[in-house]
Design a protein around this motif. Structure first.
Motif, short mmCIF file in Angstrom:
data_model
loop_
_atom_site.label_atom_id
_atom_site.label_comp_id
_atom_site.label_asym_id
_atom_site.label_seq_id
_atom_site.Cartn_x
_atom_site.Cartn_y
_atom_site.Cartn_z
N GLN A 87 77.00 50.26 30.00
CA GLN A 87 75.90 49.42 28.77
C GLN A 87 75.37 48.25 29.23
O GLN A 87 74.17 48.31 28.50
CB GLN A 87 76.33 50.32 28.02
CG GLN A 87 75.57 51.97 27.63
CD GLN A 87 74.51 52.16 27.20
OE1 GLN A 87 73.91 51.61 26.83
NE2 GLN A 87 73.98 52.87 27.87
N TYR A 88 76.87 47.34 29.00
CA TYR A 88 76.16 45.85 29.07
C TYR A 88 76.60 45.16 30.60
O TYR A 88 76.71 44.27 30.37
CB TYR A 88 76.92 45.19 28.13
CG TYR A 88 76.41 46.05 26.37
CD1 TYR A 88 75.55 46.55 25.95
CD2 TYR A 88 77.46 44.66 25.75
CE1 TYR A 88 75.08 46.66 24.97
CE2 TYR A 88 76.86 45.35 24.29
CZ TYR A 88 75.55 46.24 23.81
OH TYR A 88 74.97 46.08 22.58
N SER B 148 78.87 48.80 23.31
CA SER B 148 78.04 48.93 22.51
C SER B 148 78.15 50.98 22.49
O SER B 148 79.24 51.03 23.07
CB SER B 148 77.67 49.32 24.16
OG SER B 148 76.16 50.65 23.98
N GLY B 165 74.06 49.46 16.10
CA GLY B 165 74.94 48.86 17.37
C GLY B 165 74.66 47.51 16.96
O GLY B 165 73.48 47.09 16.47
N GLN B 172 70.50 43.51 25.27
CA GLN B 172 71.85 44.33 24.96
C GLN B 172 70.80 45.58 23.90
O GLN B 172 70.80 46.35 24.04
CB GLN B 172 73.12 43.21 23.88
CG GLN B 172 73.62 42.60 24.76
CD GLN B 172 74.78 42.01 23.88
OE1 GLN B 172 74.23 41.33 22.95
NE2 GLN B 172 75.04 41.33 24.94
N GLN B 176 70.49 49.15 23.74
CA GLN B 176 70.84 50.27 22.76
C GLN B 176 69.61 51.13 22.57
O GLN B 176 69.84 52.75 22.05
CB GLN B 176 70.96 49.21 21.81
CG GLN B 176 72.42 49.24 22.24
CD GLN B 176 72.99 48.87 20.98
OE1 GLN B 176 73.39 48.93 19.84
NE2 GLN B 176 73.97 48.08 21.19
#
Lengths: 94, 369
Positions: A87-88, B148, B165, B172, B176
């Protein structure tokens, strides 16, 4: 890493496999983890090349990718590879 | 202006009365804030799953159906490998410096040693086991304070738990929003602990813009300590505020009384970033410990995990001997907003009243209540 030991399905089982579609791509990652002995986290930046190794942890899978050839990493970071939450992870080139 | 600006989407969706979220490691603070109309988020990192369950059940008993949550420091990266040779990497000069500190300042040897250093090889397993407890207990909110939380959304939503989050960078936040996280905490540089690099006033509007049109709400965090900050956060488009430092000096907080007093007396510049504890910069209240590592002749703190391994025993000795001038607590620049030690509910009410006054001043007339 983790495997079932009592014949029951293990919700924490990990699967490591190779994904040629991401291998060799340059990427940045916003990493970090809990600082041992404290109640705080550390944020760590990495940049490097995706090795193509993936790790799916648990079900539904928590997806991780491995970064190597690190050109950006925290000062004093000694390891050659780091697993990062997909995700990052931000791919820099296609 | 129409309606009550302090009644936001956060209130509508979570059933809280005011858009104030309190993060704390003390369960009593969580219960007090939640019962005062806000939302308390309990910092559960470091607790074994059974202990976490006990704390959650206590909070549930105190707050009933009111909204509360649990925050975990979900990892965003980890390494594999052998850490046994790390001890050999600590320079003798650093060992000598720490030994001299103990002698010169009569810091006793620790009676017990905690596991201050080393990396947890089962980081993922532990995070997931803690999450299992949160979902099993049907906690209304799961907040990820670092990595995350996207991996948890499906399982959390299946039991009615909302997923939050915390981010320090717009990219980021974008990820999300794409993952359908229920709420993003946009935390700026002035926060306590390990903050990001972007200031709150820059970060919050960026994240609000990214979340626009989605179902994801946004909270402003970092340097938030007054009703003026609450009003400003709402004016920037946030749905509420996430606060941490201001609860440290409340009656309900387990923070030591002398540290509460220092929090009351502290100025913004007394919330300093130091690597002396773990090797990672952590914003904390200035103390002899943070200062001695800046003195001429002091070595640079080592990197994590070496610094934690080096100073673990001396820090335990300091805590056991309750050497007040050497002890500290993580704190953000919002420490400047702490003026007295008082009940958490009173802090909630004052934040609301101050924010209301700010809106009244801006509009020149009383706004809806």
């Amino acid at each position: 890493m983790v495997s079932p030991s009592n014949g029951m399905p293990d919700p924490h089982v990990a699967r490591v496999y190779f994904d040629p579609a991401i291998a060799g791509k340059r990427a940045q990652a916003d990493g970090g983890a809990e600082v041992p002995g404290t109640q705080h986290g550390s944020r760590d930046s990495f940049e490097g090349v995706l090795t193509g190794r993936r790790l799916d942890y648990g079900d539904p899978p928590w997806k991780w990718v491995e970064l190597g050839e690190l050109t950006e990493k925290p000062v004093g970071f000694e390891d050659a590879f780091v697993w990062c939450d997909e995700q990052y992870v931000f791919v820099r080139e296609s | 202006m129409h309606g009550n600006p302090l009644h936001t989407r956060l209130c509508d969706e979570y059933g809280c009365e005011v858009p104030i979220v309190a993060f704390a490691h003390t369960r009593d603070v969580i219960a007090a804030v939640t019962n005062a109309g806000g939302i308390g988020i309990f910092g559960g990192t470091g607790l074994a799953p059974d202990n976490l369950r006990t704390e959650i059940q206590w909070i549930k008993e105190k707050v009933g159906d009111r909204p509360f949550g649990v925050d975990l420091l979900v990892p965003a990266s980890f390494v594999e490998g052998n850490r046994e040779d790390l001890e050999a990497m600590i320079p003798q000069g650093h060992r000598d410096f720490v030994a001299k500190l103990m002698t010169d300042n009569k810091i006793p040897q620790p009676k017990s040693l905690r596991g201050e250093a080393g990396l947890d090889a089962n980081l993922l397993r532990r995070a997931r086991e803690q999450l299992d407890v949160i979902l099993d207990e049907r906690v209304p909110i799961f907040a990820s304070g670092l990595g995350s939380p996207a991996f948890a959304i499906e399982a959390a939503h299946a039991v009615g738990t909302k997923v939050w989050g915390l981010v320090g960078l717009p990219r980021q936040a974008r990820r999300q929003v794409e993952a359908d996280v229920d709420l993003i905490v946009a935390q700026g540089y002035d926060s306590g602990g390990h903050s990001g690099t972007i200031g709150t006033f820059t970060l919050v509007p960026e994240v609000v813009k990214l979340a626009k049109g989605s179902k994801t709400l946004v909270l402003a965090a970092g340097g938030v300590s007054s009703g003026a900050h609450l009003a400003a956060a709402l004016a920037m488009g946030a749905d509420g505020i996430w606060t941490g430092t201001i609860w440290l000096a409340t009656h309900e907080s387990q923070t030591e009384m002398f540290l509460k007093q220092r929090l009351v007396e502290a100025q913004a510049e007394d919330a300093v970033q130091s690597r002396a504890t773990s090797g990672k910069p952590i914003r904390q209240l200035r103390s002899n410990w943070s200062e001695v590592w800046k003195q001429p002749g002091a070595p640079e703190p080592l990197q994590m995990p070496l610094q934690g391994m080096l100073v673990g025993p001396i820090q335990t000795g300091i805590r056991e001997a309750k050497m007040e001038d050497w002890m500290t607590t993580p704190a953000g620049q919002s420490v400047v907003g702490i003026h007295s030690i008082r009940p958490a509910a009173e802090v909630v009410y004052d934040l609301v009243e101050e924010a209301q006054e700010m809106f009244d001043q801006l509009t020149g007339e009383p706004v809806g209540t």
